[in-house]
Design a protein around this motif. Structure first.
Motif, short mmCIF file in Angstrom:
data_model
loop_
_atom_site.label_atom_id
_atom_site.label_comp_id
_atom_site.label_asym_id
_atom_site.label_seq_id
_atom_site.Cartn_x
_atom_site.Cartn_y
_atom_site.Cartn_z
N ASP A 81 -0.90 9.78 -8.76
CA ASP A 81 -2.19 9.16 -8.55
C ASP A 81 -1.95 7.77 -7.96
O ASP A 81 -0.81 7.33 -7.78
N ILE A 82 -3.01 7.04 -7.69
CA ILE A 82 -2.87 5.78 -6.97
C ILE A 82 -2.07 4.74 -7.75
O ILE A 82 -1.22 4.03 -7.19
N LEU A 83 -2.28 4.68 -9.07
CA LEU A 83 -1.56 3.70 -9.88
C LEU A 83 -0.08 4.05 -9.97
O LEU A 83 0.78 3.17 -9.93
N GLU A 84 0.22 5.35 -10.11
CA GLU A 84 1.62 5.78 -10.15
C GLU A 84 2.30 5.50 -8.82
O GLU A 84 3.48 5.10 -8.79
N MET A 85 1.58 5.68 -7.73
CA MET A 85 2.16 5.42 -6.41
C MET A 85 2.46 3.93 -6.24
O MET A 85 3.53 3.56 -5.73
N LEU A 86 1.57 3.06 -6.69
CA LEU A 86 1.80 1.63 -6.57
C LEU A 86 2.99 1.19 -7.44
O LEU A 86 3.77 0.32 -7.04
N THR A 87 3.12 1.82 -8.60
CA THR A 87 4.27 1.52 -9.48
C THR A 87 5.56 1.96 -8.81
O THR A 87 6.58 1.26 -8.86
N HIS A 88 5.53 3.13 -8.19
CA HIS A 88 6.71 3.66 -7.49
C HIS A 88 7.10 2.73 -6.33
O HIS A 88 8.29 2.42 -6.15
N ILE A 89 6.14 2.28 -5.56
CA ILE A 89 6.42 1.39 -4.42
C ILE A 89 7.01 0.07 -4.90
O ILE A 89 7.94 -0.47 -4.28
N LYS A 90 6.52 -0.42 -6.02
CA LYS A 90 7.04 -1.68 -6.55
C LYS A 90 8.48 -1.53 -7.02
O LYS A 90 9.35 -2.37 -6.73
N SER A 91 8.77 -0.45 -7.77
CA SER A 91 10.11 -0.28 -8.34
C SER A 91 11.14 0.09 -7.29
O SER A 91 12.30 -0.33 -7.36
N TYR A 118 -1.29 11.69 -4.38
CA TYR A 118 -0.71 11.36 -3.08
C TYR A 118 0.71 11.91 -3.02
O TYR A 118 1.45 11.86 -4.00
N ARG A 119 1.07 12.40 -1.84
CA ARG A 119 2.41 12.95 -1.65
C ARG A 119 3.29 11.93 -0.94
O ARG A 119 2.86 10.84 -0.56
N GLN A 120 4.57 12.30 -0.76
CA GLN A 120 5.55 11.36 -0.26
C GLN A 120 5.20 10.83 1.13
O GLN A 120 5.34 9.64 1.40
N LEU A 121 4.73 11.70 2.02
CA LEU A 121 4.38 11.24 3.38
C LEU A 121 3.27 10.21 3.35
O LEU A 121 3.28 9.24 4.14
N GLU A 122 2.32 10.39 2.45
CA GLU A 122 1.22 9.43 2.34
C GLU A 122 1.73 8.11 1.75
O GLU A 122 1.28 7.03 2.14
N CYS A 123 2.65 8.21 0.83
CA CYS A 123 3.26 7.01 0.25
C CYS A 123 4.03 6.24 1.32
O CYS A 123 3.93 5.01 1.42
N GLU A 124 4.78 6.97 2.15
CA GLU A 124 5.54 6.33 3.23
C GLU A 124 4.60 5.70 4.26
O GLU A 124 4.92 4.64 4.84
N ARG A 125 3.48 6.31 4.47
CA ARG A 125 2.47 5.75 5.39
C ARG A 125 1.97 4.42 4.86
O ARG A 125 1.82 3.45 5.62
N LEU A 126 1.72 4.35 3.55
CA LEU A 126 1.26 3.11 2.94
C LEU A 126 2.35 2.04 3.01
O LEU A 126 2.07 0.86 3.26
N ILE A 127 3.61 2.44 2.80
CA ILE A 127 4.72 1.49 2.88
C ILE A 127 4.84 0.92 4.29
O ILE A 127 5.04 -0.28 4.47
N GLU A 128 4.68 1.76 5.29
CA GLU A 128 4.74 1.29 6.67
C GLU A 128 3.61 0.31 6.97
O GLU A 128 3.80 -0.72 7.63
N ALA A 129 2.42 0.62 6.45
CA ALA A 129 1.28 -0.28 6.65
C ALA A 129 1.53 -1.62 5.96
O ALA A 129 1.17 -2.68 6.50
#
Length: 267
Positions: A81-91, A118-129
């Protein structure tokens, strides 16, 4: 062929400082004797290309490290979910995002904050942004154009939708929750009052120790004076006691009836 630092200077027309900065940004030691073709092509050249695009060494290093982690992730992570994704990006990438900030960037790169996962490709898209906005200083409109988002949706609407759809407590449930919590806390008040009272009493006694000592000293004196004023002992001890005088004795000693004045005994 192996590259020495001198050869890198000549090949890329760089100063010693630029060579060291490029090696550091590409996670290569600056005191190494020489560098392999693979190290130069996969690391040094990547950093130089990012520098030519206008990135600073710090930005190029951060971008390179994120790409390295992305390549190292051989197994796709499970949906989050969105909060888990933000935690993953931070760590994993060291990018810390507030929820509202993340929603702004998601809107710019075409991601909806209302998704359940959200899946990995969407997470990578957010990281690129995030890299484009936080590292390269691009605007949200520029990022939207980069991702081919024709109609950029205002982030405030996205935030309103997110919190509206994600709210899990109704107003009545919230009131019940607050009532329950305050009731539980109120049950602790009597004990808290007693505890604070005793604490303040001790503090007051400690701060006024000298005044209390003087008070009790004066009180003791007044009590003694009051007792002495009513005591019969003081009355008795106050009156003077005069011993009774002995009877006046004759200068002539008394004689036994059997002895005459001349000292002879009579029958």
């Amino acid at each position: 062929m192996p590259y020495t630092k001198e050869l890198l200077q000549q090949t890329y027309s760089l100063s010693v400082e630029d060579v060291d900065a490029t090696l550091t940004a590409s996670n290569l030691p600056i005191d190494q004797a020489d560098y392999s073709d693979e190290e130069i092509q996969s690391r040094f050249d990547v950093i130089r290309a990012l520098i030519q695009q206008g990135k600073t060494y710090k930005q190029a290093s951060a971008h390179f490290q994120r790409q390295e982690k992305k390549r190292a992730a051989s197994v796709e992570f499970p949906p989050m979910d969105i909060l888990e994704m933000l935690t993953h990006i931070k760590s994993e990438y060291g990018i810390e995002l507030e929820l509202t900030e993340a929603i702004e960037i998601m809107a710019a790169c075409g991601l909806s904050p209302n998704q359940k996962e959200y899946r990995q490709l969407e997470c990578e898209r957010l990281i690129e942004a995030c890299d484009l906005i936080k590292e390269q200083g691009r605007s949200h409109q520029q990022v939207a154009a980069h991702f081919g988002i024709v109609q950029f949706q205002d982030y405030s609407q996205q935030i309103a939708e997110f919190f509206g759809d994600s709210a899990s407590l109704s107003e009545d449930e919230l009131v019940d929750l607050v009532d329950s919590i305050t009731l539980q806390r109120a049950q602790n008040i009597p004990g808290l009052v007693n505890q604070m009272y005793l604490k303040n009493v001790v503090k007051a006694l400690e701060e006024n120790k000298q005044d209390i000592k003087s008070f009790y000293s004066g009180l003791e004196q007044r009590i003694l004076e009051r007792i002495e004023g009513k005591s019969r002992l003081k009355t008795l001890m106050g009156s003077q006691w005069h011993p009774m005088p002995l009877p006046h004795s004759s200068p002539t000693p008394m004689l036994s009836p059997n002895v005459s004045e001349n000292g002879t005994s009579t029958d």
